[in-house]
Motif scaffolding. Structure first.
Motif, PDB file in Angstrom:
ATOM      1  N   ALA A  57      -4.710  10.502   6.220  1.00  0.00           N
ATOM      2  CA  ALA A  57      -5.837  10.361   5.542  1.00  0.00           C
ATOM      3  C   ALA A  57      -6.523   9.128   5.589  1.00  0.00           C
ATOM      4  CB  ALA A  57      -6.384  11.005   4.623  1.00  0.00           C
ATOM      5  N   LEU A  58      -6.096   7.800   5.249  1.00  0.00           N
ATOM      6  CA  LEU A  58      -6.311   6.337   4.341  1.00  0.00           C
ATOM      7  C   LEU A  58      -7.148   6.112   6.324  1.00  0.00           C
ATOM      8  CD1 LEU A  58      -3.667   4.853   2.664  1.00  0.00           C
ATOM      9  CD2 LEU A  58      -6.286   5.725   2.150  1.00  0.00           C
ATOM     10  N   PRO A  59      -7.771   5.643   6.306  1.00  0.00           N
ATOM     11  CA  PRO A  59      -8.621   4.258   7.179  1.00  0.00           C
ATOM     12  C   PRO A  59      -7.678   3.174   7.223  1.00  0.00           C
ATOM     13  CG  PRO A  59     -10.439   4.793   5.889  1.00  0.00           C
ATOM     14  CD  PRO A  59      -8.930   5.745   4.771  1.00  0.00           C
ATOM     15  N   ALA A  60      -7.670   3.197   8.774  1.00  0.00           N
ATOM     16  CA  ALA A  60      -6.844   1.908   8.891  1.00  0.00           C
ATOM     17  C   ALA A  60      -7.692   0.447   7.896  1.00  0.00           C
ATOM     18  CB  ALA A  60      -6.901   0.966  10.609  1.00  0.00           C
ATOM     19  N   ASN A  61      -6.259  -0.336   7.465  1.00  0.00           N
ATOM     20  CA  ASN A  61      -7.088  -1.697   6.271  1.00  0.00           C
ATOM     21  C   ASN A  61      -7.421  -0.862   5.225  1.00  0.00           C
ATOM     22  OD1 ASN A  61      -6.283  -4.421   5.629  1.00  0.00           O
ATOM     23  ND2 ASN A  61      -8.536  -4.247   6.247  1.00  0.00           N
ATOM     24  N   ALA A  62      -7.870   0.102   4.592  1.00  0.00           N
ATOM     25  CA  ALA A  62      -8.032   0.880   3.540  1.00  0.00           C
ATOM     26  C   ALA A  62      -7.380  -0.133   1.952  1.00  0.00           C
ATOM     27  CB  ALA A  62      -7.622   2.404   3.010  1.00  0.00           C
ATOM     28  N   LEU A  63      -8.083  -0.004   1.031  1.00  0.00           N
ATOM     29  CA  LEU A  63      -7.692  -0.687  -0.251  1.00  0.00           C
ATOM     30  C   LEU A  63      -7.515   0.566  -1.011  1.00  0.00           C
ATOM     31  CD1 LEU A  63      -9.385  -3.032  -2.247  1.00  0.00           C
ATOM     32  CD2 LEU A  63      -8.704  -1.232  -3.465  1.00  0.00           C
ATOM     33  N   LEU A  64      -5.589   0.978  -1.324  1.00  0.00           N
ATOM     34  CA  LEU A  64      -6.212   2.483  -1.955  1.00  0.00           C
ATOM     35  C   LEU A  64      -5.941   2.260  -3.134  1.00  0.00           C
ATOM     36  CD1 LEU A  64      -5.131   5.169  -1.742  1.00  0.00           C
ATOM     37  CD2 LEU A  64      -2.741   4.897  -1.507  1.00  0.00           C
ATOM     38  N   VAL A  65      -6.976   3.210  -4.185  1.00  0.00           N
ATOM     39  CA  VAL A  65      -6.300   2.926  -5.422  1.00  0.00           C
ATOM     40  C   VAL A  65      -5.787   4.437  -5.610  1.00  0.00           C
ATOM     41  CG1 VAL A  65      -7.649   3.157  -7.428  1.00  0.00           C
ATOM     42  CG2 VAL A  65      -7.788   1.651  -5.660  1.00  0.00           C
ATOM     43  N   ALA A  66      -4.649   4.451  -6.554  1.00  0.00           N
ATOM     44  CA  ALA A  66      -4.145   5.666  -6.904  1.00  0.00           C
ATOM     45  C   ALA A  66      -4.377   5.564  -8.352  1.00  0.00           C
ATOM     46  CB  ALA A  66      -2.373   5.651  -6.784  1.00  0.00           C
ATOM     47  N   LEU A  67      -4.820   6.708  -8.500  1.00  0.00           N
ATOM     48  CA  LEU A  67      -5.004   7.616 -10.014  1.00  0.00           C
ATOM     49  C   LEU A  67      -4.138   8.301 -10.557  1.00  0.00           C
ATOM     50  CD1 LEU A  67      -8.144   7.522 -11.279  1.00  0.00           C
ATOM     51  CD2 LEU A  67      -7.858   7.466  -8.792  1.00  0.00           C
ATOM     52  N   ASP A  68      -3.563   7.010 -11.666  1.00  0.00           N
ATOM     53  CA  ASP A  68      -2.169   7.473 -12.279  1.00  0.00           C
ATOM     54  C   ASP A  68      -2.227   7.643 -13.343  1.00  0.00           C
ATOM     55  OD1 ASP A  68       1.071   7.871 -11.410  1.00  0.00           O
ATOM     56  OD2 ASP A  68       1.075   6.149 -11.582  1.00  0.00           O
ATOM     57  N   ALA A 106       5.612   7.191  -2.317  1.00  0.00           N
ATOM     58  CA  ALA A 106       4.860   6.475  -1.104  1.00  0.00           C
ATOM     59  C   ALA A 106       3.001   5.788  -1.540  1.00  0.00           C
ATOM     60  CB  ALA A 106       5.299   7.199  -0.200  1.00  0.00           C
ATOM     61  N   VAL A 107       2.758   7.248  -1.693  1.00  0.00           N
ATOM     62  CA  VAL A 107       1.696   6.615  -2.560  1.00  0.00           C
ATOM     63  C   VAL A 107       1.196   5.994  -3.428  1.00  0.00           C
ATOM     64  CG1 VAL A 107      -1.247   7.583  -3.276  1.00  0.00           C
ATOM     65  CG2 VAL A 107       0.797   8.947  -1.176  1.00  0.00           C
ATOM     66  N   THR A 108       1.526   5.996  -4.529  1.00  0.00           N
ATOM     67  CA  THR A 108       1.198   4.764  -5.617  1.00  0.00           C
ATOM     68  C   THR A 108       2.352   3.403  -4.841  1.00  0.00           C
ATOM     69  OG1 THR A 108       3.777   5.680  -6.619  1.00  0.00           O
ATOM     70  CG2 THR A 108       1.800   6.686  -7.320  1.00  0.00           C
ATOM     71  N   ARG A 109       3.295   3.651  -3.977  1.00  0.00           N
ATOM     72  CA  ARG A 109       4.406   2.457  -3.147  1.00  0.00           C
ATOM     73  C   ARG A 109       3.215   1.204  -2.757  1.00  0.00           C
ATOM     74  NH1 ARG A 109       9.009   4.641  -2.243  1.00  0.00           N
ATOM     75  NH2 ARG A 109       8.147   5.429  -0.577  1.00  0.00           N
ATOM     76  N   ARG A 110       2.519   2.393  -2.013  1.00  0.00           N
ATOM     77  CA  ARG A 110       1.204   1.905  -1.418  1.00  0.00           C
ATOM     78  C   ARG A 110       0.159   1.577  -1.186  1.00  0.00           C
ATOM     79  NH1 ARG A 110      -2.866   1.129   1.843  1.00  0.00           N
ATOM     80  NH2 ARG A 110      -3.758   1.096   3.239  1.00  0.00           N
ATOM     81  N   ALA A 111      -0.677   1.944  -3.028  1.00  0.00           N
ATOM     82  CA  ALA A 111      -1.824   1.878  -3.661  1.00  0.00           C
ATOM     83  C   ALA A 111      -1.097   0.097  -4.081  1.00  0.00           C
ATOM     84  CB  ALA A 111      -1.778   2.570  -4.200  1.00  0.00           C
ATOM     85  N   GLU A 112      -2.953  -0.793  -3.944  1.00  0.00           N
ATOM     86  CA  GLU A 112      -3.042  -1.423  -4.184  1.00  0.00           C
ATOM     87  C   GLU A 112      -3.291  -1.249  -5.495  1.00  0.00           C
ATOM     88  OE1 GLU A 112      -5.521  -4.435  -1.203  1.00  0.00           O
ATOM     89  OE2 GLU A 112      -5.183  -2.888  -0.079  1.00  0.00           O
ATOM     90  N   HIS A 113      -4.279  -0.940  -6.717  1.00  0.00           N
ATOM     91  CA  HIS A 113      -3.848  -0.290  -7.729  1.00  0.00           C
ATOM     92  C   HIS A 113      -3.749   0.681  -7.747  1.00  0.00           C
ATOM     93  CE1 HIS A 113      -6.445  -3.957  -7.383  1.00  0.00           C
ATOM     94  NE2 HIS A 113      -7.544  -3.865  -6.262  1.00  0.00           N
ATOM     95  N   ARG A 114      -2.878   1.154  -9.317  1.00  0.00           N
ATOM     96  CA  ARG A 114      -3.137   2.331  -9.724  1.00  0.00           C
ATOM     97  C   ARG A 114      -4.082   2.363 -11.220  1.00  0.00           C
ATOM     98  NH1 ARG A 114       2.698   1.840 -11.542  1.00  0.00           N
ATOM     99  NH2 ARG A 114       2.434   3.790 -12.274  1.00  0.00           N
ATOM    100  N   LEU A 115      -5.086   3.350 -10.728  1.00  0.00           N
ATOM    101  CA  LEU A 115      -6.133   3.908 -12.411  1.00  0.00           C
ATOM    102  C   LEU A 115      -6.218   4.948 -13.137  1.00  0.00           C
ATOM    103  CD1 LEU A 115      -8.935   2.665 -13.252  1.00  0.00           C
ATOM    104  CD2 LEU A 115      -9.832   4.572 -11.483  1.00  0.00           C
TER     105      LEU A 115
END
Length: 153
Positions: A57-68, A106-115
């Motif tokens: 569901a991520l758009p191309a080039n998205a900056l992913l922030v995982a709530l973790d 896989a999501v937390t590895r892809r995330a640029e930030h973990r919040l």
């Protein structure tokens, strides 16, 4: 900051959805909520399937922030500064909230930030409202709106 919230699970009628809607209506612009289906199976399989749905569901080039839970737990002021940097990056910002089994690696590895919203464990439907309130608060801090009272402990 235009952002998207990718969240596993669907709101039913209830207080969590109403609280999310209340704060989301205050955000300018509001978050785009994308609800993803809960998966079935063993806990590792559930995390893998839900994680694949989030990544798809991520758009191309998205900056992913995982709530973790293991992520950084910034102050509201620090979150406001982070949102400024994310906005300056001129990339689509996506927040990811996993289901009851949490986020796949896989999501937390892809995330640029973990919040993290702190060391307490929150129901994932309530996390949507807590995140949205904090994003609204960050927006108020950035615009010097009196909603956030920095002088209070």
């Amino acid at each position: 900051m235009k952002a998207r919230l990718l969240a596993v699970g669907r709101f039913k009628s209830g207080a969590e959805g109403a609280l999310f809607a209340q704060y989301n209506a205050r955000l300018r612009p509001p978050l785009d909520l994308v609800e993803l289906a809960d998966a079935a199976g063993s806990p590792p399989e559930i995390r893998r399937r839900e994680g694949a749905s989030i990544l798809a569901a991520l758009p191309a080039n998205a900056l992913l922030v995982a709530l973790d839970l293991g992520g950084a737990a910034p102050s509201s002021e620090a979150l406001a500064a982070l949102t400024s940097r994310w906005e300056e990056a001129a990339r689509p910002v996506c927040f990811a909230i996993g289901g009851a089994e949490g986020l796949d690696e896989a999501v937390t590895r892809r995330a640029e930030h973990r919040l993290s919203l702190g060391p307490l464990t929150w129901p994932h439907l309530l996390v949507r409202a807590l995140l949205t309130e904090q994003l609204f608060r960050a927006q108020c801090i950035r615009t010097n709106h009196p909603y956030h009272r920095a002088w209070r402990p």
